[in-house]
Motif scaffolding. Structure first.
Motif, PDB file in Angstrom:
ATOM      1  N   ASN A  96      -8.975  -5.318 -11.007  1.00 23.83           N
ATOM      2  CA  ASN A  96      -7.584  -4.452 -11.026  1.00 23.83           C
ATOM      3  C   ASN A  96      -8.608  -3.443 -11.596  1.00 23.83           C
ATOM      4  O   ASN A  96      -7.772  -2.221 -12.290  1.00 23.83           O
ATOM      5  CB  ASN A  96      -6.869  -4.625 -12.793  1.00 23.83           C
ATOM      6  CG  ASN A  96      -5.779  -6.152 -12.066  1.00 23.83           C
ATOM      7  OD1 ASN A  96      -5.541  -5.833 -11.031  1.00 23.83           O
ATOM      8  ND2 ASN A  96      -6.085  -7.254 -12.911  1.00 23.83           N
ATOM      9  N   PHE A  99      -7.559  -0.816  -7.431  1.00 25.96           N
ATOM     10  CA  PHE A  99      -6.472  -1.378  -6.172  1.00 25.96           C
ATOM     11  C   PHE A  99      -6.388  -1.150  -4.720  1.00 25.96           C
ATOM     12  O   PHE A  99      -5.833  -1.336  -4.339  1.00 25.96           O
ATOM     13  CB  PHE A  99      -5.109  -1.412  -7.066  1.00 25.96           C
ATOM     14  CG  PHE A  99      -3.799  -2.652  -6.736  1.00 25.96           C
ATOM     15  CD1 PHE A  99      -4.032  -3.922  -6.273  1.00 25.96           C
ATOM     16  CD2 PHE A  99      -3.099  -1.718  -5.276  1.00 25.96           C
ATOM     17  CE1 PHE A  99      -3.061  -4.276  -5.849  1.00 25.96           C
ATOM     18  CE2 PHE A  99      -2.361  -2.264  -5.032  1.00 25.96           C
ATOM     19  CZ  PHE A  99      -1.740  -4.125  -4.511  1.00 25.96           C
ATOM     20  N   ASP A 100      -5.855  -0.352  -5.317  1.00 28.01           N
ATOM     21  CA  ASP A 100      -5.570   1.107  -4.211  1.00 28.01           C
ATOM     22  C   ASP A 100      -6.956   1.194  -2.914  1.00 28.01           C
ATOM     23  O   ASP A 100      -6.206   0.874  -2.164  1.00 28.01           O
ATOM     24  CB  ASP A 100      -5.517   2.657  -4.560  1.00 28.01           C
ATOM     25  CG  ASP A 100      -4.047   3.070  -5.289  1.00 28.01           C
ATOM     26  OD1 ASP A 100      -3.215   2.144  -5.580  1.00 28.01           O
ATOM     27  OD2 ASP A 100      -3.935   4.057  -6.157  1.00 28.01           O
ATOM     28  N   GLU A 104      -5.986  -0.785  -0.027  1.00 30.72           N
ATOM     29  CA  GLU A 104      -6.447   0.670   1.406  1.00 30.72           C
ATOM     30  C   GLU A 104      -7.535  -0.542   2.525  1.00 30.72           C
ATOM     31  O   GLU A 104      -7.160   0.056   4.123  1.00 30.72           O
ATOM     32  CB  GLU A 104      -6.451   1.588   1.058  1.00 30.72           C
ATOM     33  CG  GLU A 104      -5.381   2.507   1.000  1.00 30.72           C
ATOM     34  CD  GLU A 104      -5.156   3.152  -0.309  1.00 30.72           C
ATOM     35  OE1 GLU A 104      -6.744   3.973  -0.376  1.00 30.72           O
ATOM     36  OE2 GLU A 104      -3.898   4.051  -0.571  1.00 30.72           O
ATOM     37  N   ILE A 124       1.752  -0.504   2.030  1.00 30.86           N
ATOM     38  CA  ILE A 124       1.405  -0.249   0.799  1.00 30.86           C
ATOM     39  C   ILE A 124       1.811   0.598  -0.430  1.00 30.86           C
ATOM     40  O   ILE A 124       0.878  -0.016  -1.426  1.00 30.86           O
ATOM     41  CB  ILE A 124       0.126   0.621   1.423  1.00 30.86           C
ATOM     42  CG1 ILE A 124      -0.688  -0.333   2.382  1.00 30.86           C
ATOM     43  CG2 ILE A 124      -1.167   1.875   0.233  1.00 30.86           C
ATOM     44  CD1 ILE A 124      -1.528   0.628   3.195  1.00 30.86           C
ATOM     45  N   LYS A 125       3.014   1.360  -0.097  1.00 27.87           N
ATOM     46  CA  LYS A 125       3.415   2.192  -1.377  1.00 27.87           C
ATOM     47  C   LYS A 125       4.062   1.021  -1.851  1.00 27.87           C
ATOM     48  O   LYS A 125       4.034   1.081  -3.416  1.00 27.87           O
ATOM     49  CB  LYS A 125       4.340   2.846  -0.452  1.00 27.87           C
ATOM     50  CG  LYS A 125       5.153   3.989  -1.261  1.00 27.87           C
ATOM     51  CD  LYS A 125       5.710   4.506  -0.919  1.00 27.87           C
ATOM     52  CE  LYS A 125       7.331   4.778  -1.608  1.00 27.87           C
ATOM     53  NZ  LYS A 125       8.538   6.175  -0.649  1.00 27.87           N
ATOM     54  N   TYR A 127       3.453  -2.056  -2.692  1.00 30.47           N
ATOM     55  CA  TYR A 127       2.738  -2.673  -3.494  1.00 30.47           C
ATOM     56  C   TYR A 127       2.125  -2.183  -4.989  1.00 30.47           C
ATOM     57  O   TYR A 127       1.418  -2.793  -5.506  1.00 30.47           O
ATOM     58  CB  TYR A 127       1.311  -4.280  -2.622  1.00 30.47           C
ATOM     59  CG  TYR A 127       2.061  -5.238  -1.742  1.00 30.47           C
ATOM     60  CD1 TYR A 127       2.207  -6.390  -2.667  1.00 30.47           C
ATOM     61  CD2 TYR A 127       2.779  -5.196  -0.492  1.00 30.47           C
ATOM     62  CE1 TYR A 127       2.689  -7.494  -2.281  1.00 30.47           C
ATOM     63  CE2 TYR A 127       4.169  -6.152  -0.495  1.00 30.47           C
ATOM     64  CZ  TYR A 127       3.323  -7.211  -0.992  1.00 30.47           C
ATOM     65  OH  TYR A 127       4.260  -8.324  -0.334  1.00 30.47           O
ATOM     66  N   LYS A 128       1.490  -1.027  -4.311  1.00 34.12           N
ATOM     67  CA  LYS A 128       1.527  -0.048  -4.861  1.00 34.12           C
ATOM     68  C   LYS A 128       2.040  -0.091  -6.120  1.00 34.12           C
ATOM     69  O   LYS A 128       1.490  -0.208  -7.738  1.00 34.12           O
ATOM     70  CB  LYS A 128       0.913   1.248  -4.934  1.00 34.12           C
ATOM     71  CG  LYS A 128      -0.547   1.497  -4.079  1.00 34.12           C
ATOM     72  CD  LYS A 128      -0.808   2.783  -3.288  1.00 34.12           C
ATOM     73  CE  LYS A 128      -2.136   2.789  -2.650  1.00 34.12           C
ATOM     74  NZ  LYS A 128      -2.036   4.686  -1.707  1.00 34.12           N
ATOM     75  N   HIS A 129       3.454  -0.051  -6.175  1.00 35.56           N
ATOM     76  CA  HIS A 129       4.872   0.049  -7.143  1.00 35.56           C
ATOM     77  C   HIS A 129       4.515  -1.076  -8.219  1.00 35.56           C
ATOM     78  O   HIS A 129       4.795  -1.191  -9.343  1.00 35.56           O
ATOM     79  CB  HIS A 129       5.567   0.362  -6.698  1.00 35.56           C
ATOM     80  CG  HIS A 129       6.352   1.576  -5.790  1.00 35.56           C
ATOM     81  ND1 HIS A 129       7.655   1.760  -5.039  1.00 35.56           N
ATOM     82  CD2 HIS A 129       5.622   3.136  -6.255  1.00 35.56           C
ATOM     83  CE1 HIS A 129       6.991   3.457  -4.945  1.00 35.56           C
ATOM     84  NE2 HIS A 129       6.428   3.437  -5.555  1.00 35.56           N
ATOM     85  N   HIS A 131       1.700  -2.911  -8.121  1.00 35.52           N
ATOM     86  CA  HIS A 131       0.746  -2.994  -8.883  1.00 35.52           C
ATOM     87  C   HIS A 131       1.123  -2.713 -10.626  1.00 35.52           C
ATOM     88  O   HIS A 131       0.427  -2.458 -11.595  1.00 35.52           O
ATOM     89  CB  HIS A 131      -0.137  -2.568  -8.452  1.00 35.52           C
ATOM     90  CG  HIS A 131      -1.935  -1.688  -8.994  1.00 35.52           C
ATOM     91  ND1 HIS A 131      -2.365  -2.950 -10.072  1.00 35.52           N
ATOM     92  CD2 HIS A 131      -2.900  -1.009  -9.330  1.00 35.52           C
ATOM     93  CE1 HIS A 131      -3.798  -3.011 -10.365  1.00 35.52           C
ATOM     94  NE2 HIS A 131      -3.139  -1.282 -10.368  1.00 35.52           N
ATOM     95  N   SER A 138      -5.902  -7.259  -7.797  1.00 36.23           N
ATOM     96  CA  SER A 138      -6.665  -7.103  -7.341  1.00 36.23           C
ATOM     97  C   SER A 138      -8.393  -7.717  -7.766  1.00 36.23           C
ATOM     98  O   SER A 138      -8.752  -7.849  -9.180  1.00 36.23           O
ATOM     99  CB  SER A 138      -6.704  -6.003  -6.743  1.00 36.23           C
ATOM    100  OG  SER A 138      -7.573  -4.460  -7.532  1.00 36.23           O
ATOM    101  N   TYR A 152      -6.411  -9.032  -2.311  1.00 38.30           N
ATOM    102  CA  TYR A 152      -5.147  -8.791  -3.969  1.00 38.30           C
ATOM    103  C   TYR A 152      -3.997  -9.795  -3.508  1.00 38.30           C
ATOM    104  O   TYR A 152      -3.727  -9.798  -2.539  1.00 38.30           O
ATOM    105  CB  TYR A 152      -4.717  -7.087  -3.409  1.00 38.30           C
ATOM    106  CG  TYR A 152      -4.036  -7.194  -2.130  1.00 38.30           C
ATOM    107  CD1 TYR A 152      -2.248  -6.815  -2.273  1.00 38.30           C
ATOM    108  CD2 TYR A 152      -4.115  -6.715  -0.807  1.00 38.30           C
ATOM    109  CE1 TYR A 152      -1.603  -6.854  -1.117  1.00 38.30           C
ATOM    110  CE2 TYR A 152      -3.881  -6.452   0.519  1.00 38.30           C
ATOM    111  CZ  TYR A 152      -2.111  -6.387   0.218  1.00 38.30           C
ATOM    112  OH  TYR A 152      -1.538  -6.656   1.726  1.00 38.30           O
TER     113      TYR A 152
END
Length: 223
Positions: A96, A99-100, A104, A124-125, A127-129, A131, A138, A152
């Motif tokens: 963690n 993660f981004d 990516e 991607i957007k 799963y970022k939310h 996270h 991750s 991840y």
């Protein structure tokens, strides 16, 4: 929600209603529905229901294959070639912290037999939310300050739902995976969902179980 009928099973078309059809109505290949959205609430409902998303084109597609490919942490296989790398800590392991970068990199890695990636900008957007909400996690392998491998997925209670991994150096993703499985086991995780078969994960101890057996573990996602 509506249905488009094919032979032998229907494909469900999702609308804005927060709902999934029973997984027993999946197609033989595991496909259950298309459409809907990738909101945090829908994704969490999907995982709790034994369903995962996969993009193909413009719409999310929802899957629940039978059998299901999983890894029980106490069945993790560490090969003879990996043991020296783990002993000498060939990579720096973390969780963690990037993660981004991990997601990516996963989206950019070419996949054999695939013309593109299923990890779209929308995925991607989303799963970022997840996270940011504390669900998506991750694991990373570093060579010095360079991220060279990782994976991840979604952590819910005593279950981890793996999504994707990448490697920029030989054994980097395998190193991160082994260390992460060992960490998850120490934290009480009892099952890691690998979704669909890959020889790579089979070599690490993953195996097929019946979907009905997999579904029995989902109560642990609530704890």
């Amino acid at each position: 929600m509506s249905r488009i009928f094919f032979i032998p099973m229907p494909i469900y078309i999702l609308d804005k209603k927060m709902y999934f059809p029973p997984v027993t109505e999946s197609m033989p290949d595991g496909m259950l529905a298309i459409g809907g959205d990738l909101s945090v609430d829908r994704l969490l409902l999907a995982y709790r229901s034994g369903i995962f998303p996969w993009f193909d084109g413009d719409l999310p597609m929802w899957w629940s294959p039978d059998p299901r490919f999983v890894l029980f942490p106490d069945e993790l296989v560490v090969s003879h070639s990996m043991k020296p790398l783990l002993r000498k800590e060939a990579f720096r392991f973390s969780t963690n912290t990037a993660f981004d970068e991990v997601i990516e990199n996963c989206s950019a890695i070419p996949r054999f037999g695939q013309g593109g990636t299923w990890i779209t900008p929308e995925m991607i957007k989303a799963y970022k939310h997840l996270h940011a909400r504390g669900f998506a996690k991750s694991a990373e392998a570093w060579n010095g300050d360079r991220l060279v491998g990782g994976l991840y997925g979604i952590r819910m209670g005593k279950l981890f739902f793996g999504e994707s991994m990448f490697s920029l150096e030989s054994n980097a993703s395998k190193y991160a995976f082994i260390r992460f499985v060992q960490q998850l086991q120490s934290e009480g995780v009892v099952l890691i969902d690998c979704q669909v078969y890959t020889p790579h994960l089979e070599s690490l101890g993953a195996r097929m179980i019946a979907r009905k057996e997999f579904l029995r573990y989902l109560d642990l996602a609530e704890r």
